[in-house]
Design an enzyme around this catalytic site. Sequence first.
Site, PDB file in Angstrom:
ATOM      1  N   ASP A  41      52.361  45.406 -13.142  1.00 45.30           N
ATOM      2  CA  ASP A  41      51.911  45.773 -14.663  1.00 45.30           C
ATOM      3  C   ASP A  41      50.691  46.064 -14.897  1.00 45.30           C
ATOM      4  O   ASP A  41      49.671  45.621 -13.844  1.00 45.30           O
ATOM      5  CB  ASP A  41      52.546  44.488 -15.408  1.00 45.30           C
ATOM      6  CG  ASP A  41      53.796  44.357 -15.860  1.00 45.30           C
ATOM      7  OD1 ASP A  41      54.529  45.505 -15.652  1.00 45.30           O
ATOM      8  OD2 ASP A  41      54.492  43.128 -16.334  1.00 45.30           O
TER       9      ASP A  41
ATOM     10  N   LYS B 166      51.220  50.067 -19.403  1.00 41.68           N
ATOM     11  CA  LYS B 166      50.592  51.236 -20.300  1.00 41.68           C
ATOM     12  C   LYS B 166      49.523  51.855 -19.464  1.00 41.68           C
ATOM     13  O   LYS B 166      48.791  50.969 -19.116  1.00 41.68           O
ATOM     14  CB  LYS B 166      50.255  50.555 -21.707  1.00 41.68           C
ATOM     15  CG  LYS B 166      51.053  50.950 -22.633  1.00 41.68           C
ATOM     16  CD  LYS B 166      50.695  50.135 -24.030  1.00 41.68           C
ATOM     17  CE  LYS B 166      51.951  49.869 -24.771  1.00 41.68           C
ATOM     18  NZ  LYS B 166      51.481  48.914 -25.996  1.00 41.68           N
TER      19      LYS B 166
ATOM     20  N   MET C 247      48.908  37.816 -27.146  1.00 43.99           N
ATOM     21  CA  MET C 247      49.096  39.206 -27.853  1.00 43.99           C
ATOM     22  C   MET C 247      48.637  39.110 -29.440  1.00 43.99           C
ATOM     23  O   MET C 247      49.541  39.571 -30.353  1.00 43.99           O
ATOM     24  CB  MET C 247      50.486  39.766 -27.844  1.00 43.99           C
ATOM     25  CG  MET C 247      50.884  39.816 -26.363  1.00 43.99           C
ATOM     26  SD  MET C 247      52.737  40.351 -25.982  1.00 43.99           S
ATOM     27  CE  MET C 247      53.497  38.641 -25.994  1.00 43.99           C
TER      28      MET C 247
HETATM   29  N1  SAH Z   1      53.021  36.363 -18.744  1.00 42.00           N
HETATM   30  C1  SAH Z   1      51.497  36.627 -19.229  1.00 42.00           C
HETATM   31  C2  SAH Z   1      51.442  36.913 -20.601  1.00 42.00           C
HETATM   32  C3  SAH Z   1      51.999  38.394 -21.014  1.00 42.00           C
HETATM   33  S1  SAH Z   1      51.739  38.712 -22.604  1.00 42.00           S
HETATM   34  C4  SAH Z   1      50.901  35.101 -19.030  1.00 42.00           C
HETATM   35  O1  SAH Z   1      51.705  34.157 -18.434  1.00 42.00           O
HETATM   36  O2  SAH Z   1      49.862  35.192 -18.961  1.00 42.00           O
HETATM   37  C5  SAH Z   1      50.232  39.650 -22.718  1.00 42.00           C
HETATM   38  C6  SAH Z   1      49.022  38.855 -23.226  1.00 42.00           C
HETATM   39  O3  SAH Z   1      48.706  37.655 -22.454  1.00 42.00           O
HETATM   40  C7  SAH Z   1      47.890  39.240 -23.653  1.00 42.00           C
HETATM   41  O4  SAH Z   1      48.034  40.137 -24.861  1.00 42.00           O
HETATM   42  C8  SAH Z   1      46.940  38.229 -23.768  1.00 42.00           C
HETATM   43  O5  SAH Z   1      46.944  37.415 -24.982  1.00 42.00           O
HETATM   44  C9  SAH Z   1      47.446  37.332 -22.648  1.00 42.00           C
HETATM   45  N2  SAH Z   1      46.611  37.668 -21.340  1.00 42.00           N
HETATM   46  C10 SAH Z   1      47.154  37.972 -20.227  1.00 42.00           C
HETATM   47  N3  SAH Z   1      46.265  37.904 -19.203  1.00 42.00           N
HETATM   48  C11 SAH Z   1      44.858  37.707 -19.807  1.00 42.00           C
HETATM   49  C12 SAH Z   1      43.565  37.642 -19.525  1.00 42.00           C
HETATM   50  N4  SAH Z   1      43.229  37.942 -18.177  1.00 42.00           N
HETATM   51  N5  SAH Z   1      42.602  37.188 -20.573  1.00 42.00           N
HETATM   52  C13 SAH Z   1      43.355  36.838 -21.663  1.00 42.00           C
HETATM   53  N6  SAH Z   1      44.420  37.090 -22.241  1.00 42.00           N
HETATM   54  C14 SAH Z   1      45.128  37.397 -20.998  1.00 42.00           C
END
Ligand code: SAH
Length: 280
Positions: A61, A83, A198
């Site tokens: 991803d 994306k 998000m």
């Molecule tokens: N499965 C992922 C979340 C996916 S949803 C997890 O467990 O972290 C995507 C959201 O995750 C983004 O919009 C943001 O809010 C958050 N996110 C994921 N990686 C991030 C990062 N390195 N820094 C800040 N927010 C992050």
Amino acid sequence: MLGWLRRKAPTQGHFARLDGAGFAAFAPGSVWLVGAGPGAPGLISLLGYHALGEADVVVYDALVGEGFLDMANPKAETVFAGKRGGKPSPKQADITLKLIDYARAGKKVLRLKGGDPMMFGRGGEETETLAREGIPFRIVPGITAGVGGLAYAGIPVTHRDTNHAVMFLTGHDDKGGVPQGADWDAVAKAAPVIVMYMAVKHLGSISAKLLAGGRDPADRVAIVSHAASPKQSVIETTLAQVDALPGDIPTPAIIVIGPVSRYREGLDWYVGALRENRFG
Ligand code: SAH
């Protein structure tokens, strides 16, 4: 402590130190959903690292941090499933079908996701389909951004002095709007700490709903962008001041509402750009 890793003499190659560690075999024709953690390459689990070394195909991803593909088996095919450049992302169903095709072709298929695959990561949907289609799968949990990403900003997601509960919330639903199904009055009161994924786009309207639900306007808000990466940055404000935030908050960002961000003052240990630890 990791003596068990050394029980067998290393054999060969890049991943040799993990040989004989007792990890599950990555069976051809199976799919492993692996969490990569929030950014820094070291935040993947040993089992995930082992799987990267074994996989024939890695479907990854956009949120997977840089450096992970370098850890993969050099012979592995890598397939981007996120994306890019504003183009629409591949449909979820198409990605899952691709996983199934690779598995049916006898490949060891690694589905690499940012953070934890089961936290707002559609891991549930993907594994449901795999189960229905009779494809063997395994889930390798990862460090979710809402816990590990905050830690990189010096924010403990719980602290005995501030909160005994945490709520994880998504800031948009599958149609891209503010989640309609949420009972915002209940959300406002549910936990002293709310961690939002998000949520940058709709932060203004979410904050208004939380304030209308009785949340304290002075409640702290911290926004951690690009957590656990050299680009990490943090903005702090209060719920009442959210409207005054700049419009160009970098994403991905994790947002934490509640008192725990006050600990950052003393615990802000990670200097992202330098990949250094302030405290040595
Ligand atoms: N499965 C992922 C979340 C996916 S949803 C997890 O467990 O972290 C995507 C959201 O995750 C983004 O919009 C943001 O809010 C958050 N996110 C994921 N990686 C991030 C990062 N390195 N820094 C800040 N927010 C992050």
